[in-house]
Design a protein around this motif. Structure first.
Motif, PDB file in Angstrom:
ATOM      1  N   PRO A 125       0.829  -1.206   0.000  1.00  0.00           N
ATOM      2  CA  PRO A 125       0.000   0.000   0.000  1.00  0.00           C
ATOM      3  C   PRO A 125       0.869   1.264   0.000  1.00  0.00           C
ATOM      4  CG  PRO A 125       0.120  -0.838   2.217  1.00  0.00           C
ATOM      5  CD  PRO A 125       0.876  -1.816   1.338  1.00  0.00           C
ATOM      6  N   LEU A 126       0.226   2.378  -0.403  1.00  0.00           N
ATOM      7  CA  LEU A 126       0.931   3.656  -0.469  1.00  0.00           C
ATOM      8  C   LEU A 126       1.313   4.120   0.930  1.00  0.00           C
ATOM      9  CD1 LEU A 126       1.920   6.049  -2.158  1.00  0.00           C
ATOM     10  CD2 LEU A 126      -0.365   7.055  -1.914  1.00  0.00           C
ATOM     11  N   ARG A 127       2.589   4.507   1.077  1.00  0.00           N
ATOM     12  CA  ARG A 127       3.099   5.065   2.338  1.00  0.00           C
ATOM     13  C   ARG A 127       3.989   6.251   2.003  1.00  0.00           C
ATOM     14  NH1 ARG A 127       4.093  -0.135   2.555  1.00  0.00           N
ATOM     15  NH2 ARG A 127       6.335   0.125   2.458  1.00  0.00           N
ATOM     16  N   ILE A 128       3.799   7.340   2.744  1.00  0.00           N
ATOM     17  CA  ILE A 128       4.600   8.544   2.550  1.00  0.00           C
ATOM     18  C   ILE A 128       5.168   8.955   3.897  1.00  0.00           C
ATOM     19  CG2 ILE A 128       4.583  10.973   1.873  1.00  0.00           C
ATOM     20  CD1 ILE A 128       2.314  10.285  -0.078  1.00  0.00           C
ATOM     21  N   ASN A 129       6.485   9.137   3.933  1.00  0.00           N
ATOM     22  CA  ASN A 129       7.164   9.558   5.156  1.00  0.00           C
ATOM     23  C   ASN A 129       7.361  11.059   5.113  1.00  0.00           C
ATOM     24  OD1 ASN A 129       9.840  10.151   6.715  1.00  0.00           O
ATOM     25  ND2 ASN A 129       9.055   8.234   7.535  1.00  0.00           N
ATOM     26  N   ILE A 130       6.949  11.737   6.193  1.00  0.00           N
ATOM     27  CA  ILE A 130       7.154  13.183   6.266  1.00  0.00           C
ATOM     28  C   ILE A 130       7.999  13.511   7.491  1.00  0.00           C
ATOM     29  CG2 ILE A 130       5.066  13.794   5.008  1.00  0.00           C
ATOM     30  CD1 ILE A 130       3.756  14.492   7.669  1.00  0.00           C
ATOM     31  N   GLU A 131       8.842  14.484   7.313  1.00  0.00           N
ATOM     32  CA  GLU A 131       9.689  15.001   8.391  1.00  0.00           C
ATOM     33  C   GLU A 131      10.471  13.906   9.113  1.00  0.00           C
ATOM     34  OE1 GLU A 131       6.969  17.245  10.770  1.00  0.00           O
ATOM     35  OE2 GLU A 131       6.549  18.639   9.156  1.00  0.00           O
ATOM     36  N   GLN A 132      10.761  12.824   8.446  1.00  0.00           N
ATOM     37  CA  GLN A 132      11.569  11.712   8.959  1.00  0.00           C
ATOM     38  C   GLN A 132      11.064  11.140  10.275  1.00  0.00           C
ATOM     39  OE1 GLN A 132      15.526  13.315   9.068  1.00  0.00           O
ATOM     40  NE2 GLN A 132      15.731  13.298   6.863  1.00  0.00           N
ATOM     41  N   LYS A 133       9.776  11.395  10.594  1.00  0.00           N
ATOM     42  CA  LYS A 133       9.273  10.861  11.864  1.00  0.00           C
ATOM     43  C   LYS A 133       7.856  10.331  11.786  1.00  0.00           C
ATOM     44  CE  LYS A 133       7.922  15.466  13.411  1.00  0.00           C
ATOM     45  NZ  LYS A 133       8.062  16.493  14.400  1.00  0.00           N
ATOM     46  N   LEU A 134       7.154  10.623  10.697  1.00  0.00           N
ATOM     47  CA  LEU A 134       5.753  10.235  10.586  1.00  0.00           C
ATOM     48  C   LEU A 134       5.514   9.592   9.236  1.00  0.00           C
ATOM     49  CD1 LEU A 134       2.815  10.309  11.653  1.00  0.00           C
ATOM     50  CD2 LEU A 134       2.632  12.603  10.679  1.00  0.00           C
ATOM     51  N   THR A 135       4.956   8.381   9.236  1.00  0.00           N
ATOM     52  CA  THR A 135       4.615   7.701   7.995  1.00  0.00           C
ATOM     53  C   THR A 135       3.108   7.720   7.831  1.00  0.00           C
ATOM     54  OG1 THR A 135       6.576   6.288   8.093  1.00  0.00           O
ATOM     55  CG2 THR A 135       4.762   5.538   6.716  1.00  0.00           C
ATOM     56  N   LEU A 136       2.660   8.268   6.706  1.00  0.00           N
ATOM     57  CA  LEU A 136       1.234   8.360   6.397  1.00  0.00           C
ATOM     58  C   LEU A 136       0.843   7.202   5.502  1.00  0.00           C
ATOM     59  CD1 LEU A 136       1.197  12.151   5.497  1.00  0.00           C
ATOM     60  CD2 LEU A 136       0.536  11.120   7.674  1.00  0.00           C
ATOM     61  N   GLU A 137      -0.337   6.644   5.759  1.00  0.00           N
ATOM     62  CA  GLU A 137      -0.863   5.587   4.909  1.00  0.00           C
ATOM     63  C   GLU A 137      -2.105   6.109   4.209  1.00  0.00           C
ATOM     64  OE1 GLU A 137      -1.056   1.892   6.995  1.00  0.00           O
ATOM     65  OE2 GLU A 137       1.060   1.989   7.521  1.00  0.00           O
ATOM     66  N   ILE A 138      -2.654   5.326   3.284  1.00  0.00           N
ATOM     67  CA  ILE A 138      -3.727   5.780   2.411  1.00  0.00           C
ATOM     68  C   ILE A 138      -4.940   6.321   3.178  1.00  0.00           C
ATOM     69  CG2 ILE A 138      -4.830   3.533   2.123  1.00  0.00           C
ATOM     70  CD1 ILE A 138      -4.246   6.158  -0.651  1.00  0.00           C
TER      71      ILE A 138
END
Length: 104
Positions: A34-47
């Motif tokens: 599934p799509l995962r995006i890491n922001i600010e090297q501390k939080l991974t967002l999922e769909i």
């Protein structure tokens, strides 16, 4: 001693900052299925936390050239692992709109 106006300004500024207004953030795609995006090297967002625009996903468009026959074409914009993306954090920080890929 600060004036009443200065105190009100400080309190107002703090209230806005704590409410987490809309903000632009950058992220890196760390997975696609599934799509995962890491922001600010501390939080991974999922769909479940993402709203995708056509700029970051495959989609169909109908086109014609100078009044000719209309045809459907596929635009291939799907995110790939390693892509840097521009996100808009909605107020409260519960959802992120993936606006586009960042070109470096």
């Amino acid at each position: 001693m600060p004036s009443l106006v200065e105190m009100i300004q400080k309190i107002s500024k703090r209230a806005v900052e704590e409410s987490q207004p809309v903000a632009i953030v950058y992220g890196t795609v760390t997975g696609t299925d599934p799509l995962r995006i890491n922001i600010e090297q501390k939080l991974t967002l999922e769909i479940a936390h993402l709203v995708l625009t056509n700029n970051v996903q495959d989609h169909m468009v109908e086109m014609s050239i100078e009044g000719g026959i209309k045809r459907n074409y596929t635009v291939y914009n799907k995110l790939q692992e390693g892509d840097t993306v521009i996100l808009l954090r909605q107020q409260g920080g519960q959802k992120y709109i993936v606006l586009d890929k960042a070109v470096t």
